[in-house]
Structure formats: structure tokens, C-alpha cells
Design an enzyme around this catalytic site. Structure first.
Site, PDB file in Angstrom:
ATOM      1  N   HIS A   1     -17.955  27.783   0.755  1.00 23.49           N
ATOM      2  CA  HIS A   1     -18.598  29.074   1.018  1.00 23.49           C
ATOM      3  C   HIS A   1     -19.606  28.964   2.155  1.00 23.49           C
ATOM      4  O   HIS A   1     -20.714  29.488   2.074  1.00 23.49           O
ATOM      5  CB  HIS A   1     -19.293  29.585  -0.241  1.00 23.49           C
ATOM      6  CG  HIS A   1     -18.389  29.670  -1.426  1.00 23.49           C
ATOM      7  ND1 HIS A   1     -17.353  30.573  -1.499  1.00 23.49           N
ATOM      8  CD2 HIS A   1     -18.334  28.947  -2.567  1.00 23.49           C
ATOM      9  CE1 HIS A   1     -16.721  30.412  -2.648  1.00 23.49           C
ATOM     10  NE2 HIS A   1     -17.292  29.421  -3.313  1.00 23.49           N
ATOM     11  N   CYS A   2     -19.213  28.327   3.219  1.00 22.04           N
ATOM     12  CA  CYS A   2     -20.090  28.034   4.352  1.00 22.04           C
ATOM     13  C   CYS A   2     -19.551  28.746   5.593  1.00 22.04           C
ATOM     14  O   CYS A   2     -18.352  29.001   5.694  1.00 22.04           O
ATOM     15  CB  CYS A   2     -20.107  26.516   4.564  1.00 22.04           C
ATOM     16  SG  CYS A   2     -21.048  25.934   5.981  1.00 22.04           S
ATOM     17  N   ALA A   3     -20.428  29.024   6.535  1.00 24.80           N
ATOM     18  CA  ALA A   3     -19.984  29.622   7.793  1.00 24.80           C
ATOM     19  C   ALA A   3     -19.005  28.703   8.532  1.00 24.80           C
ATOM     20  O   ALA A   3     -18.203  29.169   9.342  1.00 24.80           O
ATOM     21  CB  ALA A   3     -21.187  29.930   8.683  1.00 24.80           C
TER      22      ALA A   3
ATOM     23  N   THR B   1     -16.714  26.805   6.969  1.00 22.85           N
ATOM     24  CA  THR B   1     -15.526  26.584   6.139  1.00 22.85           C
ATOM     25  C   THR B   1     -14.220  26.823   6.900  1.00 22.85           C
ATOM     26  O   THR B   1     -13.248  26.095   6.678  1.00 22.85           O
ATOM     27  CB  THR B   1     -15.595  27.443   4.862  1.00 22.85           C
ATOM     28  OG1 THR B   1     -16.781  27.085   4.147  1.00 22.85           O
ATOM     29  CG2 THR B   1     -14.388  27.239   3.967  1.00 22.85           C
TER      30      THR B   1
END
Length: 167
Positions: free
Chosen positions: A35-37, A39
Site C-alpha cells: 500500500h505504498c506509492a 508499489t
């Protein structure tokens, strides 16, 4: 000092993943989060894996929720997400910690082998990358800002060198 091939981290099923099986391979190790920018880098990582795996590249992903708590709790959820959303086929191991007293021994080794910018050893964020040559030497570290496709030149250089001639 421990050598790269002596490690045997745990995979998603709780089984050992012996790095000894990675001898004579070029290895890209990445700490990942779902759930990361960053990803979407999974897509380029999978592209690299598909392009170079027959030449000796192995990508090993270590999920980590240490940065913004951006990872699922359970390994099965992580793997399902990666396979369903990005078609990931490279190994995704057990969720770990990259920094601190409970850091995974692999990451302690990697950080002690190659520092980041300005000599900082600590992992700053998700999707930092370490490149390991065919001899088990950690040769380069890249920040999360470095897109996986930017690693093609170093991967190709290392794949084209026999183990005893690695830099």
C-alpha cells in the site's frame, strides 16, 4: 563476518529459503509494501525477472510494514495481492523488519555491506534495492526513487561476467 550464502530466511509458508541456492546468480533484493506509492514498481520488477531469470537473475522480495504501516499483516495476503494485481512470480518471503533491534539478519548484512546516500545505513523507505553479484558480494544499493528498469545496465553487466570475475 557472515557471507551472503549463509542466510536462510523464511518464506511465506514458514519454510527456509536458503540463499545457498542463489550461488552463481545475480540477486536483486527489495523491501516491499503493498500500500505504498512505490508499489507499482512490482510491475517493473516482474518485467526484469521475466527478462533476465533465464540468464541468472533472481529477485527476492521482503515485505515490510515498518514504513508507514503499508503492508498487509499476513504473508498469504501479501502474496495473493502481488500475484493478483501485478502477476508477480519471483519469491516473496516472510514479512520482516528492515531496521532496529528486531531487524532481519539479512538486512543487517546488506546495510553493513553497502551504505545508502551520505553513508546512511538505515533503510529509509519501501522499495530500496540491493544488487548482489554471482559471488555473493553486495555491489550496489539503490533508493526507492530508482525505478527497477534503471537497473538494467548493472544487471546486464553482472550477468555477463562469470562468477570469478565479478566486480
Amino acid at each position: 563476518m557472515q557471507e551472503f550464502y549463509s542466510f536462510s530466511p523464511i518464506d511465506e509458508n514458514g519454510n527456509p529459503f536458503p540463499f545457498n541456492s542463489l550461488r552463481n546468480k545475480v540477486v536483486l533484493i527489495v523491501n516491499v509494501a503493498s500500500h505504498c506509492a512505490f508499489t507499482p514498481q512490482y510491475k517493473e520488477l516482474e518485467y526484469l525477472y521475466e527478462k533476465y531469470k533465464s540468464h541468472g537473475l533472481v529477485i527476492v522480495a521482503f515485505p515490510c510494514g515498518q514504513f508507514g504501516n503499508q503492508e498487509f499483516e499476513k504473508d498469504k495476503e501479501i502474496n495473493k495481492f502481488c500475484q493478483d494485481k501485478y502477476g508477480v512470480t519471483f519469491p516473496i518471503l516472510h514479512k520482516i523488519r528492515c531496521n532496529g533491534q528486531k531487524q532481519d539478519p539479512v538486512y543487517k548484512f546488506l546495510k553493513n555491506s553497502v551504505s545508502g546516500k551520505s553513508g546512511i545505513k538505515m533503510i529509509k523507505w519501501n522499495f530500496e534495492k540491493f544488487v548482489v553479484d554471482r559471488n555473493g558480494k553486495v555491489v550496489k544499493r539503490f533508493s526507492c526513487m530508482t525505478r527497477p528498469l534503471e537497473l538494467c545496465p548493472i544487471i546486464e553487466e553482472l550477468l555477463n561476467q562469470p562468477p570469478e570475475e565479478q566486480i
